[in-house]
Design a protein around this motif. Structure first.
Motif, PDB file in Angstrom:
ATOM      1  N   THR A  83      71.402  57.215  13.222  1.00 21.10           N
ATOM      2  CA  THR A  83      70.475  57.022  14.338  1.00 21.10           C
ATOM      3  C   THR A  83      70.686  55.676  15.020  1.00 21.10           C
ATOM      4  OG1 THR A  83      68.850  58.382  13.190  1.00 21.10           O
ATOM      5  CG2 THR A  83      68.034  57.016  14.987  1.00 21.10           C
ATOM      6  N   CYS A  84      70.893  54.637  14.229  1.00 20.45           N
ATOM      7  CA  CYS A  84      71.028  53.269  14.774  1.00 20.45           C
ATOM      8  C   CYS A  84      72.479  52.819  14.899  1.00 20.45           C
ATOM      9  CB  CYS A  84      70.257  52.290  13.894  1.00 20.45           C
ATOM     10  SG  CYS A  84      68.498  52.640  13.803  1.00 20.45           S
ATOM     11  N   GLU A  85      73.414  53.727  14.656  1.00 23.46           N
ATOM     12  CA  GLU A  85      74.845  53.437  14.733  1.00 23.46           C
ATOM     13  C   GLU A  85      75.222  52.231  13.877  1.00 23.46           C
ATOM     14  OE1 GLU A  85      75.987  53.177  18.853  1.00 23.46           O
ATOM     15  OE2 GLU A  85      75.267  55.193  19.285  1.00 23.46           O
ATOM     16  N   LEU A  86      74.870  52.321  12.584  1.00 25.78           N
ATOM     17  CA  LEU A  86      75.147  51.256  11.628  1.00 25.78           C
ATOM     18  C   LEU A  86      76.240  51.691  10.667  1.00 25.78           C
ATOM     19  CD1 LEU A  86      71.436  50.384  10.769  1.00 25.78           C
ATOM     20  CD2 LEU A  86      72.954  49.108  12.293  1.00 25.78           C
ATOM     21  N   GLU A  87      76.851  50.723  10.005  1.00 27.32           N
ATOM     22  CA  GLU A  87      77.875  51.010   9.009  1.00 27.32           C
ATOM     23  C   GLU A  87      77.242  51.710   7.809  1.00 27.32           C
ATOM     24  OE1 GLU A  87      80.895  48.604   6.008  1.00 27.32           O
ATOM     25  OE2 GLU A  87      79.481  47.494   7.242  1.00 27.32           O
ATOM     26  N   ARG A  88      77.863  52.808   7.390  1.00 29.90           N
ATOM     27  CA  ARG A  88      77.390  53.532   6.205  1.00 29.90           C
ATOM     28  C   ARG A  88      78.011  52.872   4.978  1.00 29.90           C
ATOM     29  NH1 ARG A  88      75.989  59.467   7.425  1.00 29.90           N
ATOM     30  NH2 ARG A  88      76.113  59.559   5.180  1.00 29.90           N
ATOM     31  N   LYS A  89      77.154  52.271   4.157  1.00 31.67           N
ATOM     32  CA  LYS A  89      77.638  51.558   2.978  1.00 31.67           C
ATOM     33  C   LYS A  89      76.668  51.778   1.821  1.00 31.67           C
ATOM     34  CE  LYS A  89      79.005  47.030   1.371  1.00 31.67           C
ATOM     35  NZ  LYS A  89      79.130  45.620   1.654  1.00 31.67           N
ATOM     36  N   VAL A  90      77.203  52.172   0.673  1.00 30.51           N
ATOM     37  CA  VAL A  90      76.375  52.358  -0.518  1.00 30.51           C
ATOM     38  C   VAL A  90      75.700  51.032  -0.858  1.00 30.51           C
ATOM     39  CG1 VAL A  90      76.446  52.832  -3.001  1.00 30.51           C
ATOM     40  CG2 VAL A  90      77.747  54.265  -1.428  1.00 30.51           C
ATOM     41  N   GLY A  91      74.406  51.088  -1.159  1.00 25.90           N
ATOM     42  CA  GLY A  91      73.653  49.889  -1.502  1.00 25.90           C
ATOM     43  C   GLY A  91      73.031  49.194  -0.310  1.00 25.90           C
ATOM     44  N   ARG A  92      73.148  49.789   0.865  1.00 26.95           N
ATOM     45  CA  ARG A  92      72.605  49.160   2.071  1.00 26.95           C
ATOM     46  C   ARG A  92      71.083  49.053   2.009  1.00 26.95           C
ATOM     47  NH1 ARG A  92      74.855  48.770   7.591  1.00 26.95           N
ATOM     48  NH2 ARG A  92      73.170  47.789   8.728  1.00 26.95           N
ATOM     49  N   TYR A  93      70.412  50.100   1.507  1.00 24.15           N
ATOM     50  CA  TYR A  93      68.949  50.139   1.484  1.00 24.15           C
ATOM     51  C   TYR A  93      68.423  50.062   0.056  1.00 24.15           C
ATOM     52  CZ  TYR A  93      69.602  51.650   6.258  1.00 24.15           C
ATOM     53  OH  TYR A  93      69.979  51.694   7.562  1.00 24.15           O
ATOM     54  N   THR A  94      67.274  49.429  -0.087  1.00 22.76           N
ATOM     55  CA  THR A  94      66.566  49.399  -1.363  1.00 22.76           C
ATOM     56  C   THR A  94      65.070  49.422  -1.082  1.00 22.76           C
ATOM     57  OG1 THR A  94      66.449  48.360  -3.550  1.00 22.76           O
ATOM     58  CG2 THR A  94      66.423  46.880  -1.632  1.00 22.76           C
ATOM     59  N   LEU A  95      64.292  49.748  -2.100  1.00 21.46           N
ATOM     60  CA  LEU A  95      62.831  49.813  -1.973  1.00 21.46           C
ATOM     61  C   LEU A  95      62.179  48.720  -2.811  1.00 21.46           C
ATOM     62  CD1 LEU A  95      62.190  53.664  -2.276  1.00 21.46           C
ATOM     63  CD2 LEU A  95      62.078  52.271  -0.215  1.00 21.46           C
ATOM     64  N   TYR A  96      61.093  48.173  -2.273  1.00 24.35           N
ATOM     65  CA  TYR A  96      60.279  47.199  -2.981  1.00 24.35           C
ATOM     66  C   TYR A  96      58.853  47.729  -3.034  1.00 24.35           C
ATOM     67  CZ  TYR A  96      64.118  43.920  -2.553  1.00 24.35           C
ATOM     68  OH  TYR A  96      65.345  43.317  -2.652  1.00 24.35           O
ATOM     69  N   PRO A  97      58.237  47.750  -4.223  1.00 23.13           N
ATOM     70  CA  PRO A  97      56.857  48.221  -4.325  1.00 23.13           C
ATOM     71  C   PRO A  97      55.898  47.214  -3.699  1.00 23.13           C
ATOM     72  CG  PRO A  97      57.592  47.368  -6.439  1.00 23.13           C
ATOM     73  CD  PRO A  97      58.779  47.332  -5.516  1.00 23.13           C
ATOM     74  N   THR A  98      54.749  47.705  -3.280  1.00 25.38           N
ATOM     75  CA  THR A  98      53.676  46.844  -2.794  1.00 25.38           C
ATOM     76  C   THR A  98      52.463  47.079  -3.680  1.00 25.38           C
ATOM     77  OG1 THR A  98      52.705  48.472  -1.286  1.00 25.38           O
ATOM     78  CG2 THR A  98      54.518  47.124  -0.415  1.00 25.38           C
ATOM     79  N   ARG A  99      51.424  46.333  -3.488  1.00 24.76           N
ATOM     80  CA  ARG A  99      50.194  46.531  -4.264  1.00 24.76           C
ATOM     81  C   ARG A  99      49.431  47.763  -3.789  1.00 24.76           C
ATOM     82  NH1 ARG A  99      49.959  43.763  -8.398  1.00 24.76           N
ATOM     83  NH2 ARG A  99      50.684  41.646  -8.412  1.00 24.76           N
ATOM     84  N   ASN A 100      49.798  48.300  -2.624  1.00 26.69           N
ATOM     85  CA  ASN A 100      49.195  49.539  -2.146  1.00 26.69           C
ATOM     86  C   ASN A 100      49.906  50.693  -2.858  1.00 26.69           C
ATOM     87  OD1 ASN A 100      49.031  52.004  -0.501  1.00 26.69           O
ATOM     88  ND2 ASN A 100      47.835  50.727   0.877  1.00 26.69           N
ATOM     89  N   SER A 101      49.175  51.529  -3.524  1.00 25.15           N
ATOM     90  CA  SER A 101      49.734  52.581  -4.370  1.00 25.15           C
ATOM     91  C   SER A 101      50.712  53.513  -3.663  1.00 25.15           C
ATOM     92  CB  SER A 101      48.604  53.434  -4.952  1.00 25.15           C
ATOM     93  OG  SER A 101      47.713  52.645  -5.676  1.00 25.15           O
ATOM     94  N   PHE A 102      50.515  53.734  -2.375  1.00 23.41           N
ATOM     95  CA  PHE A 102      51.311  54.737  -1.663  1.00 23.41           C
ATOM     96  C   PHE A 102      52.278  54.130  -0.660  1.00 23.41           C
ATOM     97  CE2 PHE A 102      47.517  56.900  -3.186  1.00 23.41           C
ATOM     98  CZ  PHE A 102      48.081  57.993  -3.810  1.00 23.41           C
ATOM     99  N   ASN A 103      52.550  52.832  -0.748  1.00 21.45           N
ATOM    100  CA  ASN A 103      53.443  52.180   0.202  1.00 21.45           C
ATOM    101  C   ASN A 103      54.510  51.356  -0.491  1.00 21.45           C
ATOM    102  OD1 ASN A 103      52.470  52.275   3.282  1.00 21.45           O
ATOM    103  ND2 ASN A 103      50.725  52.510   1.919  1.00 21.45           N
ATOM    104  N   PHE A 104      55.697  51.411   0.085  1.00 20.88           N
ATOM    105  CA  PHE A 104      56.830  50.591  -0.324  1.00 20.88           C
ATOM    106  C   PHE A 104      57.377  49.920   0.927  1.00 20.88           C
ATOM    107  CE2 PHE A 104      56.527  53.342  -3.893  1.00 20.88           C
ATOM    108  CZ  PHE A 104      57.214  52.762  -4.944  1.00 20.88           C
ATOM    109  N   ILE A 105      58.169  48.889   0.723  1.00 19.91           N
ATOM    110  CA  ILE A 105      58.947  48.297   1.813  1.00 19.91           C
ATOM    111  C   ILE A 105      60.400  48.674   1.556  1.00 19.91           C
ATOM    112  CG2 ILE A 105      59.692  46.175   2.959  1.00 19.91           C
ATOM    113  CD1 ILE A 105      56.709  46.719   3.296  1.00 19.91           C
ATOM    114  N   MET A 106      61.050  49.299   2.542  1.00 22.03           N
ATOM    115  CA  MET A 106      62.477  49.581   2.445  1.00 22.03           C
ATOM    116  C   MET A 106      63.197  48.497   3.237  1.00 22.03           C
ATOM    117  SD  MET A 106      64.761  52.979   3.274  1.00 22.03           S
ATOM    118  CE  MET A 106      64.277  53.118   4.981  1.00 22.03           C
TER     119      MET A 106
END
Length: 132
Positions: A83-106
């Motif tokens: 969608t954003c015309e970015l380089e496809r690379k393994v490990g590009r994205y990761t998730l971080y938990p938040t204190r809100n039970s149903f939300n993460f930061i990618m």
């Protein structure tokens, strides 16, 4: 007598203060070069599966109550790299938990772009949106 009571109260407070402390959420170390990674949610039965190359996310639910309670459902099948015309690379994205039970930061670990990831048990309130 007052001194003993004071000492008892201090010890009591110290012993139980950990119940109210803001302990950090656990972060499980995984292979950063893996194409797919699982991230625990506060729900014992639900994990988020992330495609670290594209940013696609699925909810994975397991159960000990039978096959009808085990399933994998898409949270977001948007390929952010395409969608954003970015380089496809393994490990590009990761998730971080938040204190809100149903939300993460990618986080896009290459460009630093962050996304809010919200999941729900019924899938009706799932979304991934950029944080600008």
């Amino acid at each position: 007598m007052k001194k003993r009571l004071s000492i008892f109260l201090v010890l009591f407070i110290l012993c139980f203060s950990h119940l109210f402390a803001n302990d950090p959420l656990p972060y499980y170390s995984q292979n950063p070069n893996a194409r797919y990674r699982l991230f625990p949610t506060v729900n014992t039965w639900v994990y988020l599966k992330l495609d670290t190359m594209t940013g696609k996310i699925w909810c994975v639910q397991f159960s000990i109550d039978g096959e009808e309670h085990r399933h994998e459902s898409p949270l977001s099948l948007l390929d952010i790299t395409t969608t954003c015309e970015l380089e496809r690379k393994v490990g590009r994205y990761t998730l971080y938990p938040t204190r809100n039970s149903f939300n993460f930061i990618m986080l896009d670990q290459i460009d630093g772009v962050a996304f809010q990831v919200q999941w729900s048990l019924d899938g009706k309130n799932d979304f991934v949106i950029p944080i600008n």
